[in-house]
Design a protein around this motif. Structure first.
Motif, PDB file in Angstrom:
ATOM      1  N   ASN A 244       0.857  -1.192   0.000  1.00  0.00           N
ATOM      2  CA  ASN A 244       0.000   0.000   0.000  1.00  0.00           C
ATOM      3  C   ASN A 244       0.887   1.235   0.000  1.00  0.00           C
ATOM      4  OD1 ASN A 244      -2.555   1.465   0.264  1.00  0.00           O
ATOM      5  ND2 ASN A 244      -1.804   1.974   2.307  1.00  0.00           N
ATOM      6  N   GLU A 245       0.585   2.166  -0.904  1.00  0.00           N
ATOM      7  CA  GLU A 245       1.402   3.352  -1.035  1.00  0.00           C
ATOM      8  C   GLU A 245       0.620   4.611  -0.681  1.00  0.00           C
ATOM      9  OE1 GLU A 245       3.793   5.755  -4.560  1.00  0.00           O
ATOM     10  OE2 GLU A 245       3.765   3.560  -4.572  1.00  0.00           O
ATOM     11  N   THR A 246       1.272   5.485   0.108  1.00  0.00           N
ATOM     12  CA  THR A 246       0.714   6.794   0.417  1.00  0.00           C
ATOM     13  C   THR A 246       1.612   7.851  -0.211  1.00  0.00           C
ATOM     14  OG1 THR A 246       1.954   6.995   2.488  1.00  0.00           O
ATOM     15  CG2 THR A 246      -0.207   5.914   2.595  1.00  0.00           C
ATOM     16  N   GLU A 247       1.327   9.107   0.085  1.00  0.00           N
ATOM     17  CA  GLU A 247       2.104  10.199  -0.503  1.00  0.00           C
ATOM     18  C   GLU A 247       3.575  10.132  -0.110  1.00  0.00           C
ATOM     19  OE1 GLU A 247       3.144  13.440  -2.686  1.00  0.00           O
ATOM     20  OE2 GLU A 247       1.240  12.339  -2.726  1.00  0.00           O
ATOM     21  N   ASP A 248       3.862   9.740   1.131  1.00  0.00           N
ATOM     22  CA  ASP A 248       5.245   9.773   1.602  1.00  0.00           C
ATOM     23  C   ASP A 248       5.758   8.458   2.176  1.00  0.00           C
ATOM     24  OD1 ASP A 248       3.494   9.997   3.662  1.00  0.00           O
ATOM     25  OD2 ASP A 248       4.308  11.828   4.511  1.00  0.00           O
ATOM     26  N   SER A 251       3.979   0.613   2.362  1.00  0.00           N
ATOM     27  CA  SER A 251       3.972  -0.473   3.340  1.00  0.00           C
ATOM     28  C   SER A 251       3.825  -1.817   2.630  1.00  0.00           C
ATOM     29  CB  SER A 251       2.830  -0.293   4.349  1.00  0.00           C
ATOM     30  OG  SER A 251       1.580  -0.366   3.703  1.00  0.00           O
TER      31      SER A 251
END
Length: 481
Positions: A244-248, A251
């Protein structure tokens, strides 16, 4: 698109200007062949422009940075050393440009016709080359496919974001990751993990529990020790659940070898992964060329495919996906076309990793030798016992020799430590010549030098290594001295 009205004839066409392709072209010119080389991007291929060369610029820089403490010990440098990634990226570009220019000059000096464009097979004796609005047709007597391979990303890792990187993309980053997660166990993954740890990143390796490292078991144990020493976290993964990818951040959730769920949060995820042969864009499959289940072109000992006018070399063929294989095959293919009788035997193809310290494995591992039924004799000499390794503060690692005790023939040589890459050629030559233990013990070795480690590893087979702990020598062994 404008279709050329004239069909041009060529004797030998090589599709792909990577290490295998341009080496084949130059060897062909040396043998008096008229050669046409077609490349759709930059000369030197992925290896020079995105793979082998950029990665080794980084491993070289990381190795030098790891030497700073030793340099202070011997009176060189002062204050806090600062690593400048911007300068390293500029240096990488300079090296690539210089090497690419060198390849282009060599092709020009050898009077090789270089055509820029995308090649597509129109038949088993002709190709079309598209370059913008221009489309030319060439009829050939022989063609060599040297189009290499490209990296695949499995569906479970398709995050489609800026924080999931393929192996060549990491060398374009304009920042050193705070925490780099590396998924893979191949030499590229290990080189990147080792290098970026030395450059200041926190590194976690997600190691495929089924495969492990691709080296002799003793090398694998030493590699784990060194990773632990350098605070590189290694997690043996049984199953990858999700990313899972977020802005910064990114995971990764997995099941580890202790059968528990584990979540790792990092700034980037590097995936080395599998590679596929670059064949589909050529349109060759519709002519029923014989391929493996994985899609690689099957070739005989002369690199000739099931279609006699078509040869293939390098990553498009089955076997290890290494530049050294492509170069060897490329030379052999044109030598055969020119009427020679070359041989390509990849039995002793070295497995190399430019980690810190570097790794080289040639021949049989101890386990494979035992599995083959061989009566094995093994010796392992630690570089900590070598004088020059002490001088240079490069004492991590060892040289391991696997020998057939019934014939005294060396079956495998494995090294982790400084100088391994440079010594690998000697290891290959010894195994190619079916060297016996005495063949290695007889010559004089420069002192002090890392090469003495090989001598002592062989002497250790019967307890005669001078700079190793005492081993009781059996009388039967003394009789053979």
């Amino acid at each position: 698109m404008v279709v050329g009205e004239i069909i041009q004839e060529r004797d030998l066409i090589i599709i792909g200007g990577g290490p295998g392709g341009y080496s084949a072209a130059i060897r062909g010119a040396q043998l008096g062949l008229s050669v046409t080389l077609i490349e759709q991007a930059d000369m030197g291929g992925v290896c020079l422009n995105k793979g082998c060369i950029p990665s080794k610029v980084f491993t070289h820089a990381a190795s030098k940075l790891s030497d700073t403490a030793h340099l202070r010990d011997i009176g060189i440098g002062s204050g806090d050393e600062v690593f400048n990634l911007k300068k390293l990226l500029s240096y990488k570009t300079t090296v690539i440009d210089r090497l690419r220019s060198g390849v282009e000059s060599l092709c020009k000096e050898n009077k090789i016709e270089v055509i820029l464009g995308k090649a597509t097979f129109l038949g088993i004796d002709r190709i079309g080359v598209e370059n913008g609005h221009q489309f030319d047709i060439y009829v050939f007597k022989q063609v060599i496919i040297a189009t290499g391979s490209s990296q695949e990303t499995p569906s479970e890792l398709l995050v489609n974001g800026k924080r999931t990187l393929l192996s060549h993309e990491i060398f374009e980053l304009e920042e050193v990751p705070e925490h780099l997660i590396v998924k893979g166990h191949d030499y590229i993954s290990l080189e990147i993990a080792s290098s970026f740890a030395a450059l200041g990143a926190k590194v976690t390796i997600l190691l495929d529990n089924k495969e492990g490292y691709p080296f002799d078991e003793s090398i694998n144990k030493e590699l784990n020790r060194l990773f632990k020493k350098r605070k590189i976290n290694v997690i043996k993964v049984v199953e990858l659940i999700s990313t899972n990818e977020t802005e910064d951040a990114i995971s990764v959730t997995c099941i580890n070898d202790k059968n528990s769920e584990e979540k790792i949060i990092g700034s980037y995820l590097l995936f080395s992964g599998n590679r596929k042969a670059n064949i589909e864009p050529l349109g060759i499959s519709r002519f029923k060329i014989e391929q493996t289940d994985a899609g690689f072109i099957k070739v005989d000992k002369n690199m000739q495919s099931s279609i006699l006018s078509i040869y293939a070399i390098g990553d498009v063929t089955e076997g290890p996906l290494l530049a050294v294989k492509a170069i060897k095959q490329g030379k052999a293919a044109v030598e055969y076309i020119a009427g020679g009788k070359p041989e390509v035997d990849l039995t002793f193809l070295p497995i190399v990793a430019h980690t810190i310290p570097p790794i080289v494995c040639v021949g049989l591992t101890e386990q494979k030798a035992r599995d083959s039924g061989m009566e094995v004799r093994v010796s392992q000499f630690p570089l900590g016992g070598n004088g020059y390794a002490t001088i240079t503060s490069k004492k991590d690692g060892f040289i391991k020799v696997v020998s057939d005790s019934t014939t005294d023939i060396i079956a495998g040589i494995h090294m982790i430590g400084e100088g391994a890459i440079d010594m690998s050629g000697s290891f290959v030559q010894l195994l190619e010549m079916a060297a016996k233990e005495e063949d290695i013990k007889f010559p004089a070795y420069a002192h002090p030098g890392l090469n003495e480690g090989l001598l002592e590893a062989v002497e250790g087979l019967i307890g005669q290594a001078i700079h190793a702990g005492p081993i009781k020598i059996r009388k039967i062994d003394l009789l053979s001295i």
